[in-house]
Design a protein around this motif. Structure first.
Motif, PDB file in Angstrom:
ATOM      1  N   LEU A   1     -27.934  98.967  80.669  1.00  0.00           N
ATOM      2  CA  LEU A   1     -28.727  98.214  79.372  1.00  0.00           C
ATOM      3  C   LEU A   1     -28.569  96.415  79.829  1.00  0.00           C
ATOM      4  N   GLU A   2     -29.430  95.988  80.413  1.00  0.00           N
ATOM      5  CA  GLU A   2     -29.637  95.198  81.207  1.00  0.00           C
ATOM      6  C   GLU A   2     -30.019  93.718  79.502  1.00  0.00           C
ATOM      7  N   ALA A   3     -28.975  93.023  78.801  1.00  0.00           N
ATOM      8  CA  ALA A   3     -29.132  92.075  77.785  1.00  0.00           C
ATOM      9  C   ALA A   3     -30.755  91.383  78.312  1.00  0.00           C
ATOM     10  N   ASP A   4     -30.998  90.905  78.933  1.00  0.00           N
ATOM     11  CA  ASP A   4     -32.269  90.434  80.125  1.00  0.00           C
ATOM     12  C   ASP A   4     -33.515  90.882  78.960  1.00  0.00           C
ATOM     13  N   ASP A   5     -33.330  92.010  79.231  1.00  0.00           N
ATOM     14  CA  ASP A   5     -34.623  92.912  78.682  1.00  0.00           C
ATOM     15  C   ASP A   5     -34.443  93.123  77.076  1.00  0.00           C
ATOM     16  N   VAL A   6     -33.961  92.496  76.736  1.00  0.00           N
ATOM     17  CA  VAL A   6     -33.784  92.402  74.959  1.00  0.00           C
ATOM     18  C   VAL A   6     -33.579  91.752  74.121  1.00  0.00           C
ATOM     19  N   ASP A   7     -34.647  92.113  73.244  1.00  0.00           N
ATOM     20  CA  ASP A   7     -35.070  91.051  72.692  1.00  0.00           C
ATOM     21  C   ASP A   7     -33.797  90.919  70.991  1.00  0.00           C
ATOM     22  N   SER A   8     -33.582  92.208  70.853  1.00  0.00           N
ATOM     23  CA  SER A   8     -32.267  91.824  69.480  1.00  0.00           C
ATOM     24  C   SER A   8     -31.819  93.281  69.221  1.00  0.00           C
ATOM     25  N   ILE A   9     -30.557  92.952  68.717  1.00  0.00           N
ATOM     26  CA  ILE A   9     -29.424  94.289  68.082  1.00  0.00           C
ATOM     27  C   ILE A   9     -29.181  94.147  67.410  1.00  0.00           C
ATOM     28  N   SER A  10     -29.071  95.996  66.704  1.00  0.00           N
ATOM     29  CA  SER A  10     -29.067  96.466  65.409  1.00  0.00           C
ATOM     30  C   SER A  10     -27.860  96.768  65.452  1.00  0.00           C
ATOM     31  N   ILE A  11     -26.274  96.262  64.538  1.00  0.00           N
ATOM     32  CA  ILE A  11     -25.957  97.664  65.565  1.00  0.00           C
ATOM     33  C   ILE A  11     -25.072  98.052  63.729  1.00  0.00           C
ATOM     34  N   TYR A  12     -24.813  99.566  64.010  1.00  0.00           N
ATOM     35  CA  TYR A  12     -24.043 100.154  62.277  1.00  0.00           C
ATOM     36  C   TYR A  12     -22.628 100.673  62.848  1.00  0.00           C
ATOM     37  N   THR A  13     -22.038 100.668  62.020  1.00  0.00           N
ATOM     38  CA  THR A  13     -20.796 101.448  61.704  1.00  0.00           C
ATOM     39  C   THR A  13     -20.445 102.180  60.828  1.00  0.00           C
ATOM     40  N   ALA A  14     -21.391 102.260  59.926  1.00  0.00           N
ATOM     41  CA  ALA A  14     -21.517 102.529  58.847  1.00  0.00           C
ATOM     42  C   ALA A  14     -22.654 102.389  58.033  1.00  0.00           C
ATOM     43  N   GLY A  15     -22.928 102.850  56.864  1.00  0.00           N
ATOM     44  CA  GLY A  15     -24.026 102.932  55.924  1.00  0.00           C
ATOM     45  C   GLY A  15     -25.234 103.521  57.203  1.00  0.00           C
ATOM     46  N   ILE A  16     -24.267 104.589  57.715  1.00  0.00           N
ATOM     47  CA  ILE A  16     -25.269 104.921  58.432  1.00  0.00           C
ATOM     48  C   ILE A  16     -26.705 105.758  58.264  1.00  0.00           C
ATOM     49  N   PRO A  17     -27.750 105.501  59.161  1.00  0.00           N
ATOM     50  CA  PRO A  17     -28.861 106.275  58.433  1.00  0.00           C
ATOM     51  C   PRO A  17     -28.798 107.588  58.833  1.00  0.00           C
ATOM     52  N   ALA A  18     -29.249 108.844  57.814  1.00  0.00           N
ATOM     53  CA  ALA A  18     -29.610 110.246  58.661  1.00  0.00           C
ATOM     54  C   ALA A  18     -30.510 110.539  59.126  1.00  0.00           C
ATOM     55  N   GLU A  19     -31.062 109.655  60.483  1.00  0.00           N
ATOM     56  CA  GLU A  19     -32.292 110.234  61.274  1.00  0.00           C
ATOM     57  C   GLU A  19     -31.429 109.971  62.649  1.00  0.00           C
ATOM     58  N   TYR A  20     -29.957 109.617  62.351  1.00  0.00           N
ATOM     59  CA  TYR A  20     -29.202 109.281  63.753  1.00  0.00           C
ATOM     60  C   TYR A  20     -27.466 110.358  63.231  1.00  0.00           C
TER      61      TYR A  20
ATOM     62  N   ASN B   1     -33.627  96.359  71.134  1.00  0.00           N
ATOM     63  CA  ASN B   1     -34.795  96.691  70.642  1.00  0.00           C
ATOM     64  C   ASN B   1     -35.680  95.812  71.157  1.00  0.00           C
ATOM     65  N   THR B   2     -36.279  96.079  72.777  1.00  0.00           N
ATOM     66  CA  THR B   2     -36.502  95.146  74.496  1.00  0.00           C
ATOM     67  C   THR B   2     -37.480  94.207  73.894  1.00  0.00           C
ATOM     68  N   LEU B   3     -37.558  93.425  74.907  1.00  0.00           N
ATOM     69  CA  LEU B   3     -38.425  91.941  74.441  1.00  0.00           C
ATOM     70  C   LEU B   3     -40.133  92.359  74.781  1.00  0.00           C
ATOM     71  N   GLU B   4     -40.451  91.989  74.288  1.00  0.00           N
ATOM     72  CA  GLU B   4     -42.119  92.133  73.663  1.00  0.00           C
ATOM     73  C   GLU B   4     -42.937  90.524  73.418  1.00  0.00           C
TER      74      GLU B   4
ATOM     75  N   ALA C   1     -30.247  88.118  89.882  1.00  0.00           N
ATOM     76  CA  ALA C   1     -31.294  88.053  89.928  1.00  0.00           C
ATOM     77  C   ALA C   1     -32.156  88.892  88.829  1.00  0.00           C
ATOM     78  N   PHE C   2     -33.231  89.251  87.922  1.00  0.00           N
ATOM     79  CA  PHE C   2     -33.390  89.360  86.604  1.00  0.00           C
ATOM     80  C   PHE C   2     -35.220  88.494  86.937  1.00  0.00           C
ATOM     81  N   PHE C   3     -35.674  89.855  86.876  1.00  0.00           N
ATOM     82  CA  PHE C   3     -36.989  88.926  86.673  1.00  0.00           C
ATOM     83  C   PHE C   3     -37.979  90.328  85.679  1.00  0.00           C
ATOM     84  N   LYS C   4     -38.990  89.575  84.370  1.00  0.00           N
ATOM     85  CA  LYS C   4     -39.854  90.590  83.822  1.00  0.00           C
ATOM     86  C   LYS C   4     -41.509  89.592  83.446  1.00  0.00           C
TER      87      LYS C   4
END
Length: 818
Positions: A221-240, A251-254, A276-279
């Motif tokens: 999963l290429e970091a250049d294609d990502v705008d932000s990262i949210s990381i949970y190790t506790a308090g994980i919402p029930a949807e996961y 969250n990919t770049l837009e 090389a990377f291009f978007k």
């Protein structure tokens, strides 16, 4: 601004009923299906800002540059409004954002907006005509702490992603995650959150990927294609659910700026590495079309077994296209297709290199995602997602491979559907949803033993010649099987805000059916209290978790056919893990520029999941132990830009112990004997690294030039070393030196059963070599492991594998934004 709206688990097992909650969820889901299919921006921790920019008369201001920044979220981006004076920014992590507009002929505008809901946040900015004699002083509002955050979330923003230290191809995202407290590597960039083994899920724009995403199992999963990262190790919402060691939201770049724009990156460095990377993205009217492509090659793809770095070349690539259509302000359709591949060699030991062994592997993945979102009102939104994915893993060995010629072709096809409905009512934001994940597993494994002396006496292959493998009988084996992995879940949760209190409470139901048929109901609860006078946020969370086993080679390891491999075996079905996660912590801001996050955690897990790796290959089998207790403390000190300086320093203390007996998996020969006799007692978790320190300090020398330095300190992982009773320890150590090299053995403390600590230093320099309104060209140079320490990550024998980190290396990265 006006806002409108490798080890091995504890804890008891509690069951309850969802009752009316499930019935209500089912009714909501039926309604959601009326709108279409699949995965949009449904992450728990992101929202959307819809901004309208006008002058005092109410006339729209087109192409107004809007700078949006959040110190706490490491976000700083400048976008422009469309012809109607509107700007829509999606996938914003929850928190406070400073909105600044500098438009010619108007006074500087600067105000704060808070994103704390998955429903779009509507805001307006009215620009006043500038007075020639006016002097404007801007005082930056505090965006360092999100007072409405219920649990701890580590955020990696766009600024840190763009200036990250270069990575070996295949692990740019993993390296960013590994820099956070509580995370560490074993070999080949396999992430382990707080002592958990193979229990990390990546969520890409709302779609979870629960298989192993390390370089030796899945494409990058290429970091250049990502705008932000949210990381949970506790308090994980029930949807996961399902994989609960840690959750990594990508969250990919837009960029919603009208017209064509994009990014191009060229990189290269030590170990014959080049990439090389291009978007590119085109925005017109209500439409957005984007595409990206990347390719990388290196002579250091996996972690080598010995310092010589034998046979370790790898190439990776990916291509994706996406389309988004906003039919109305309330209806959005998103579609994307991505194809990824990786081909690489398996590093040899010295004896394997001398024998002429060449083992190779590849991975191919094609993924299609479609999503639809409908906003019913300013208080309600629904979305439904779907994904189809094909993934294959192949492993090949040439005729000179030793001690085994192994060939494998495993693949799966996954069909995933998820629907959610969010309702904002008063202080509460309710969210209900379901997901159905159907994965059709196919396994095909065969091997020929070429050196039976490497195995114990219970292995039936004790004689014969390898010149004619057909005549070897039990020395050859082939396994072919397929079976569906069917998993369903439903959840309901409430994000409650009242004054300075925030509560995120929910319950989740999971059903797992592969070799076993299991289900569980798990509550989740996180609460925080913000004290404005002191700038302190206190929080506590409890997560009841249900983790499904890793499915890599699970059919093989659980089949009755494997009894032919050995006269002495132990085969037990791998049960899902269940457990209790606790965390308490605080966040404190100092002078609006320095933030401290400190947490204490405790995890009690039954049927603790681990893996058993074959030799130094990338092939492993899921296993489980009775229970584990994992606990520790973490701290992170983050400095936002202050006098030219910025950076972070993190510390992790983790203790993990695992209790016998074995409760799941396949064990052969001596391993089976050891598993059957070890009915009590405990041993260190394979991720029991007591002290880990990460840090980086950056200084802005000039507006277009910066320098940075970083450190990494690890006290070393435990290992299991067994010496032949007929030999002295010195003789055994000498034998290990012949296999792995004396330089590697010198990094091992055999008396303590620990790898010696390592200390590494890196340095970077970055410069904007060209900058205009249309083009920005940035050059960055990195030097890593400048101390040139022999970084032994894992040390083990025949079945546990060896892994050594990269030596001193250098890299260049040229990035152009347009």
């Amino acid at each position: 601004m006006a806002r409108q709206g490798s080890c091995k688990s504890a804890g008891g097992i509690g069951r309850s009923s969802l009752g009316i909650g499930i019935q209500f969820t089912a009714a909501v889901l039926l309604a959601l299906f009326a709108f279409g299919v699949t995965a949009v921006y449904a992450q728990s921790n992101t929202g959307e800002l819809r901004l309208k920019v006008t002058d005092a008369s109410g006339a729209a201001i087109a192409k107004a540059p809007v700078t949006l920044r959040s110190e706490g979220n490491q976000y700083n981006n400048t976008l422009v409004t469309n012809d109607a004076g509107q700007l829509d920014v999606t996938r914003l992590a929850f928190g406070k954002y400073e909105v600044e507009i500098q438009q010619k002929g108007f006074a500087l505008f600067s105000e704060t907006v808070e994103i704390d809901s998955q429903l779009p946040t509507d805001a307006s900015a009215v620009l006043q005509v500038s007075s020639v004699a006016a002097q404007v002083t801007v005082t930056t509002n505090d965006t360092l702490i999100n007072p409405d955050q219920a649990g701890s979330v580590n955020l990696v923003g766009s600024s840190n992603i763009e200036t990250r230290v270069s990575s070996i191809p295949g692990r740019s995202i993993q390296d960013l995650v590994n820099s956070q407290p509580g995370w560490l590597y074993e070999g080949n960039a396999v992430l382990h959150p707080r002592g958990s083994e193979y229990q990390t899920q990546f969520v890409v724009d709302g779609v979870p990927l629960t298989d192993n995403r390390s370089p030796s199992f899945g494409p990058e999963l290429e970091a250049d294609d990502v705008d932000s990262i949210s990381i949970y190790t506790a308090g994980i919402p029930a949807e996961y659910g399902r994989k609960m060691g840690g959750v990594v939201e990508l969250n990919t770049l837009e960029d919603t700026t009208p017209g064509f724009h994009g990014e191009a990156v060229l990189s290269g460095g030590s170990f014959d590495t080049a990439g090389a990377f291009f978007k590119g993205q085109e925005v017109w009217g209500k439409n957005t079309f984007d595409f990206s492509a990347s390719g990388d090659a290196t002579a250091h793809y996996l972690n080598p077994v010995v310092t010589n770095n034998f046979t370790n070349r790898g190439t990776i690539g990916d291509f994706s296209v996406g389309y988004e259509r906003d039919f109305t302000p309330n209806d959005r359709l998103t579609m994307s297709v991505r194809h990824e591949l990786s081909r690489y060699e398996l590093p040899n030991e010295t004896v394997q290199e001398q024998a002429g062994q060449l083992q190779t592997a590849d991975n191919f993945e094609t993924m299609g995602i479609i999503s639809y979102q409908h906003i019913f009102s300013s208080h309600a939104v629904g979305d439904i997602h779907a994904m189809v994915r094909d993934n294959s893993n192949d492993f090949y060995s040439n005729a000179n491979s030793t001690p085994v010629i192994l060939t494998q072709h495993n693949w799966f096809r996954e069909g995933y559907v998820r629907g959610t409905f969010t309702l904002n009512h008063g202080h509460s934001e309710w969210k209900v949803g379901f997901e159905s994940d159907n994965t059709f597993l196919n396994e095909n494994t065969k091997y020929v033993i070429t050196d039976a002396s490497q195995y114990d006496d219970s292995t039936p292959c004790q004689s014969g010649s390898i010149d004619d493998p057909v005549d070897l009988g039990p020395c050859t084996f082939q396994f072919i099987a397929n079976r569906p992995d069917l998993e369903q879940s439903a959840f309901i949760q409430d994000l409650y805000h009242a004054g300075n209190w925030t509560i995120n409470a929910g319950v989740r139901w999971d059903h797992y059916q592969l070799l076993l048929n299991r289900q569980a109901v798990d509550p989740r609860f996180a609460i925080s209290r913000y004290f404005p006078s002191t700038g302190i946020l206190l929080h506590f969370s409890y997560d009841r978790i249900f983790q499904t086993p890793s499915f890599e080679n699970i059919l093989y390891s659980s089949s009755p056919e494997v009894t032919a491999l050995s006269s002495d075996f132990l085969r037990l079905p791998v049960e899902p893990s269940e457990g209790d996660y606790y965390e308490a912590g605080l966040t404190k801001a100092f002078a609006g520029k320095l933030r401290l996050d400190a947490n204490y955690f405790r995890r009690l897990v039954s049927n603790y999941a681990d893996d058993d790796q074959i030799d130094n290959t990338t092939i492993s089998f899921p296993i489980a132990f009775r229970n584990a207790v994992l606990y520790g403390a973490e701290g992170k000190l983050e400095l936002t830009p202050w006098g030219g300086f910025s950076g972070f320093l993190s510390y992790s203390y983790i203790v993990g112990n695992v209790w016998n007996p074995v409760t799941g998996g396949l064990f052969l020969g001596d391993d089976a004997d050891a598993a059957e006799t070890a009915t009590s007692g405990h041993f260190p978790d394979s991720q029991d690294q007591r002290n880990t320190v990460r840090g980086r300090l950056r200084y802005q020398v000039a507006p277009r030039l910066w320098v940075a330095g970083g450190i990494q300190y690890d006290t070393g992982l435990p290992f299991d070393f067994e010496c032949d009773p007929s030999l002295t320890q010195q003789q055994c150590i000498a034998g290990e030196a012949q296999i792995y090299g004396q330089d590697v053995v010198n990094r091992i403390n055999f008396n303590r059963g620990r790898i010696l600590p390592s200390f590494q230093v890196d340095a970077s320099v970055g410069a904007d070599i060209y900058k205009s309104e249309r083009f920005n060209v940035h050059l960055q140079a990195d030097g890593e492991n400048l101390t040139n320490v022999i970084d032994v990550i894992d040390f083990g024998g025949l079945f546990s594998g060896n892994a050594i980190g990269p030596s001193r290396s250098f890299a260049l990265r040229l990035q152009t934004d347009f």
